[in-house]
Design a protein around this motif. Structure first.
Motif, PDB file in Angstrom:
ATOM      1  N   SER A 353       0.852  -1.189   0.000  1.00  0.00           N
ATOM      2  CA  SER A 353       0.000   0.000   0.000  1.00  0.00           C
ATOM      3  C   SER A 353       0.888   1.239   0.000  1.00  0.00           C
ATOM      4  O   SER A 353       0.967   1.970   0.990  1.00  0.00           O
ATOM      5  CB  SER A 353      -0.929  -0.008   1.221  1.00  0.00           C
ATOM      6  N   PRO A 354       1.562   1.495  -1.139  1.00  0.00           N
ATOM      7  CA  PRO A 354       2.530   2.602  -1.184  1.00  0.00           C
ATOM      8  C   PRO A 354       1.845   3.966  -1.234  1.00  0.00           C
ATOM      9  O   PRO A 354       0.723   4.110  -1.725  1.00  0.00           O
ATOM     10  CB  PRO A 354       3.290   2.337  -2.487  1.00  0.00           C
ATOM     11  N   THR A 355       2.538   4.953  -0.714  1.00  0.00           N
ATOM     12  CA  THR A 355       2.107   6.338  -0.810  1.00  0.00           C
ATOM     13  C   THR A 355       3.313   7.174  -1.234  1.00  0.00           C
ATOM     14  O   THR A 355       4.450   6.688  -1.234  1.00  0.00           O
ATOM     15  CB  THR A 355       1.560   6.865   0.531  1.00  0.00           C
ATOM     16  N   VAL A 356       3.070   8.411  -1.618  1.00  0.00           N
ATOM     17  CA  VAL A 356       4.150   9.354  -1.934  1.00  0.00           C
ATOM     18  C   VAL A 356       3.789  10.646  -1.225  1.00  0.00           C
ATOM     19  O   VAL A 356       3.079  11.495  -1.767  1.00  0.00           O
ATOM     20  CB  VAL A 356       4.291   9.569  -3.452  1.00  0.00           C
ATOM     21  N   LYS A 357       4.292  10.793   0.014  1.00  0.00           N
ATOM     22  CA  LYS A 357       3.877  11.916   0.847  1.00  0.00           C
ATOM     23  C   LYS A 357       5.076  12.511   1.585  1.00  0.00           C
ATOM     24  O   LYS A 357       6.069  11.820   1.847  1.00  0.00           O
ATOM     25  CB  LYS A 357       2.811  11.463   1.852  1.00  0.00           C
ATOM     26  N   PRO A 358       4.997  13.788   1.933  1.00  0.00           N
ATOM     27  CA  PRO A 358       6.108  14.436   2.630  1.00  0.00           C
ATOM     28  C   PRO A 358       6.110  14.112   4.117  1.00  0.00           C
ATOM     29  O   PRO A 358       5.095  13.670   4.686  1.00  0.00           O
ATOM     30  CB  PRO A 358       5.816  15.916   2.399  1.00  0.00           C
ATOM     31  N   SER A 359       7.275  14.305   4.737  1.00  0.00           N
ATOM     32  CA  SER A 359       7.424  14.203   6.195  1.00  0.00           C
ATOM     33  C   SER A 359       7.102  12.830   6.741  1.00  0.00           C
ATOM     34  O   SER A 359       6.701  12.676   7.904  1.00  0.00           O
ATOM     35  CB  SER A 359       6.544  15.258   6.900  1.00  0.00           C
ATOM     36  N   LEU A 360       7.265  11.782   5.908  1.00  0.00           N
ATOM     37  CA  LEU A 360       7.089  10.401   6.354  1.00  0.00           C
ATOM     38  C   LEU A 360       8.342   9.612   6.022  1.00  0.00           C
ATOM     39  O   LEU A 360       9.081   9.952   5.088  1.00  0.00           O
ATOM     40  CB  LEU A 360       5.883   9.756   5.668  1.00  0.00           C
ATOM     41  N   SER A 361       8.580   8.547   6.774  1.00  0.00           N
ATOM     42  CA  SER A 361       9.757   7.715   6.524  1.00  0.00           C
ATOM     43  C   SER A 361       9.572   6.951   5.213  1.00  0.00           C
ATOM     44  O   SER A 361       8.505   6.371   4.970  1.00  0.00           O
ATOM     45  CB  SER A 361       9.969   6.723   7.668  1.00  0.00           C
ATOM     46  N   PRO A 362      10.597   6.948   4.350  1.00  0.00           N
ATOM     47  CA  PRO A 362      10.474   6.242   3.074  1.00  0.00           C
ATOM     48  C   PRO A 362      10.610   4.732   3.242  1.00  0.00           C
ATOM     49  O   PRO A 362      11.145   4.249   4.254  1.00  0.00           O
ATOM     50  CB  PRO A 362      11.642   6.802   2.259  1.00  0.00           C
ATOM     51  N   ILE A 363      10.117   4.013   2.256  1.00  0.00           N
ATOM     52  CA  ILE A 363      10.329   2.568   2.215  1.00  0.00           C
ATOM     53  C   ILE A 363      11.796   2.313   1.858  1.00  0.00           C
ATOM     54  O   ILE A 363      12.328   2.893   0.919  1.00  0.00           O
ATOM     55  CB  ILE A 363       9.419   1.913   1.166  1.00  0.00           C
ATOM     56  N   VAL A 364      12.458   1.443   2.593  1.00  0.00           N
ATOM     57  CA  VAL A 364      13.872   1.154   2.364  1.00  0.00           C
ATOM     58  C   VAL A 364      14.086  -0.344   2.197  1.00  0.00           C
ATOM     59  O   VAL A 364      13.162  -1.140   2.362  1.00  0.00           O
ATOM     60  CB  VAL A 364      14.745   1.690   3.523  1.00  0.00           C
ATOM     61  N   SER A 365      15.327  -0.697   1.859  1.00  0.00           N
ATOM     62  CA  SER A 365      15.734  -2.097   1.712  1.00  0.00           C
ATOM     63  C   SER A 365      14.887  -2.835   0.679  1.00  0.00           C
ATOM     64  O   SER A 365      14.470  -3.988   0.892  1.00  0.00           O
ATOM     65  CB  SER A 365      15.670  -2.829   3.067  1.00  0.00           C
ATOM     66  N   GLN A 366      14.609  -2.181  -0.451  1.00  0.00           N
ATOM     67  CA  GLN A 366      13.836  -2.789  -1.531  1.00  0.00           C
ATOM     68  C   GLN A 366      14.627  -2.702  -2.835  1.00  0.00           C
ATOM     69  O   GLN A 366      15.424  -1.803  -3.031  1.00  0.00           O
ATOM     70  CB  GLN A 366      12.497  -2.073  -1.702  1.00  0.00           C
ATOM     71  N   THR A 367      14.395  -3.670  -3.709  1.00  0.00           N
ATOM     72  CA  THR A 367      15.023  -3.618  -5.023  1.00  0.00           C
ATOM     73  C   THR A 367      14.305  -2.577  -5.894  1.00  0.00           C
ATOM     74  O   THR A 367      13.156  -2.210  -5.620  1.00  0.00           O
ATOM     75  CB  THR A 367      14.957  -4.976  -5.737  1.00  0.00           C
ATOM     76  N   VAL A 368      14.990  -2.138  -6.924  1.00  0.00           N
ATOM     77  CA  VAL A 368      14.382  -1.178  -7.834  1.00  0.00           C
ATOM     78  C   VAL A 368      13.125  -1.766  -8.480  1.00  0.00           C
ATOM     79  O   VAL A 368      12.101  -1.094  -8.599  1.00  0.00           O
ATOM     80  CB  VAL A 368      15.388  -0.757  -8.932  1.00  0.00           C
ATOM     81  N   SER A 369      13.184  -3.033  -8.872  1.00  0.00           N
ATOM     82  CA  SER A 369      12.037  -3.651  -9.545  1.00  0.00           C
ATOM     83  C   SER A 369      10.834  -3.761  -8.622  1.00  0.00           C
ATOM     84  O   SER A 369       9.688  -3.573  -9.057  1.00  0.00           O
ATOM     85  CB  SER A 369      12.410  -5.040 -10.075  1.00  0.00           C
ATOM     86  N   SER A 370      11.050  -4.054  -7.340  1.00  0.00           N
ATOM     87  CA  SER A 370       9.912  -4.167  -6.422  1.00  0.00           C
ATOM     88  C   SER A 370       9.269  -2.803  -6.182  1.00  0.00           C
ATOM     89  O   SER A 370       8.041  -2.687  -6.101  1.00  0.00           O
ATOM     90  CB  SER A 370      10.340  -4.797  -5.092  1.00  0.00           C
ATOM     91  N   LEU A 371      10.095  -1.757  -6.085  1.00  0.00           N
ATOM     92  CA  LEU A 371       9.532  -0.400  -5.927  1.00  0.00           C
ATOM     93  C   LEU A 371       8.812   0.035  -7.185  1.00  0.00           C
ATOM     94  O   LEU A 371       7.763   0.687  -7.120  1.00  0.00           O
ATOM     95  CB  LEU A 371      10.645   0.588  -5.572  1.00  0.00           C
ATOM     96  N   TYR A 372       9.353  -0.337  -8.348  1.00  0.00           N
ATOM     97  CA  TYR A 372       8.692   0.007  -9.602  1.00  0.00           C
ATOM     98  C   TYR A 372       7.300  -0.636  -9.670  1.00  0.00           C
ATOM     99  O   TYR A 372       6.315   0.025  -9.993  1.00  0.00           O
ATOM    100  CB  TYR A 372       9.543  -0.444 -10.769  1.00  0.00           C
ATOM    101  N   SER A 373       7.236  -1.922  -9.347  1.00  0.00           N
ATOM    102  CA  SER A 373       5.952  -2.619  -9.378  1.00  0.00           C
ATOM    103  C   SER A 373       4.972  -2.035  -8.382  1.00  0.00           C
ATOM    104  O   SER A 373       3.781  -1.916  -8.671  1.00  0.00           O
ATOM    105  CB  SER A 373       6.169  -4.120  -9.089  1.00  0.00           C
TER     106      SER A 373
END
Length: 377
Positions: A353-373
């Motif tokens: 359940s990804p979001t793109v919002k300010p002032s929140l901790s980013p998702i880390v330790s992921q491959t580029v392909s998993s973030l792309y999907s």
């Protein structure tokens, strides 16, 4: 179908118009039909799967609306009383239809005026107050690719006039018009291409909203819904000349319809926002670091371009290169894009359940392909 006849009486152009309609709907798996009738009342034509009805709402183009008319400007032509008609798909399958105005060769033969035909460059036509065009354009098609679902109706206003530049040599000539429709039944109507935002003085391509996207702008205090189709609006969403970039958000399912239907200026509630995006218009830039891994800080020269512009493929310092991010896919699936939406912030939330919002901790330790999907809109 419409019959226009132009004759000279003193200094007045006499145009006698009679209209007939021929409907012909064809398709790979649907029967062909064609019939002629007068447009003075409703027309209904039916075959096994396809049926189109045209009904007059107001006005008339069969009783000589243009009698005593002279050539006129487009402004005056657009102010004339229109002929209004409704087209209804009374069949049981979706249909794609073209409506055309062509020369009625049969009537020309009967009238014996084949050597006295009006140049169609001088007959102007406008549909729904749109940009006027000469009848000679588009092979006589006045409404192109009209898609109608079963039981769907659409209403149109038709205006027509002699253009202001009609020469004396054309006065007294004839035009016998035939309004025809042609088309075919389909399993489903094609999805129309998304509407693109206005182009400002920079030449940057306006944004194209993905399904469910809400254009936004900062009004100095808060985010509000923007207008990306009117550059003169109080809520005009961007101005790339002044480095004001187009922005958009995705919102929760429960609030999406409210924002979609809201007028520009409507306040955006932060808790409703799932992701912020910024529109990057297609551009080419001057290469500056070819053959070296380090380079001092410098201004990068960028020029906006459209997807139809010849791509720049430079490979040496000082040459121009269209950024490869604007070329998508390969082979038959390759597309040249007018721009791309990019997340305004790092990806937040979770991979499910990804979001793109300010002032929140980013998702880390992921491959580029998993973030792309996870982030595909």
């Amino acid at each position: 179908m419409k019959k226009f006849k132009f004759n000279r009486k003193t200094a007045i152009i006499l145009i006698i118009i009679s209209i007939f309609v021929v409907l012909s709907i064809t398709g790979t798996s649907y029967a062909l039909f064609m019939k002629t009738d007068k447009q003075e009342s409703a027309n209904s034509y039916t075959t096994a799967n396809t049926s189109i009805t045209i009904t007059t709402v107001s006005g008339s183009i069969s009783l000589g609306d243009m009698i005593n008319s002279l050539p006129m400007s487009d402004t005056d032509g657009q102010s004339t009383t229109p002929y209004v008609f409704t087209v209804t798909n009374t069949g049981n399958v979706p249909q794609m239809v073209d409506i055309s105005l062509i020369s009625d060769s049969a009537t020309v033969t009967i009238d014996g005026c084949s050597d006295n035909q009006l140049n169609q460059n001088y007959l102007k036509v406008s549909i729904d107050g749109g940009e006027p065009f000469a009848l000679s354009q588009n092979s006589g098609v006045v409404i192109n690719d009209l898609g109608l679902e079963s039981s769907e109706s659409k209403t149109y206003s038709l205006r027509y006039w002699l253009s202001s530049d009609t020469p004396n040599s054309e006065i007294g000539k004839h035009f016998h018009g035939l309004v025809t429709t042609s088309g075919y039944g389909v399993d489903e109507l094609p999805v129309p291409p998304p509407e693109q935002g206005y182009t400002d003085a920079s030449g940057a391509n306006g944004p194209v909203l993905a399904d469910g996207m809400i254009p936004i702008m900062w009004d100095g205090v808060k985010w509000v819904k923007a207008d990306i189709y009117d550059s003169t609006s109080q809520y005009a969403g961007y101005d790339y000349t002044n480095k004001e970039w187009a922005n958009a958000v995705m919102v929760t399912t429960a609030t999406r319809e409210t924002y979609m239907n809201a007028d520009p200026g409507y306040a955006i509630t932060e808790s409703h926002v799932l992701a912020y995006y910024v529109w990057i218009p297609r551009y080419r830039y001057e290469l500056f670091n070819v053959g070296t891994s380090t380079v001092s800080s410098q201004l990068i020269n960028v020029t906006f371009e459209t997807a139809n512009t010849q791509k720049s493929t430079g490979s040496t310092v000082g040459s121009q290169l269209t950024h490869p991010a604007f070329t998508w896919g390969t082979g038959d699936e390759l597309q040249e894009l007018d721009g791309i939406w990019v997340g305004k912030f790092e990806t937040t939330g979770t991979t499910s359940s990804p979001t793109v919002k300010p002032s929140l901790s980013p998702i880390v330790s992921q491959t580029v392909s998993s973030l792309y999907s996870a982030n595909k809109v």
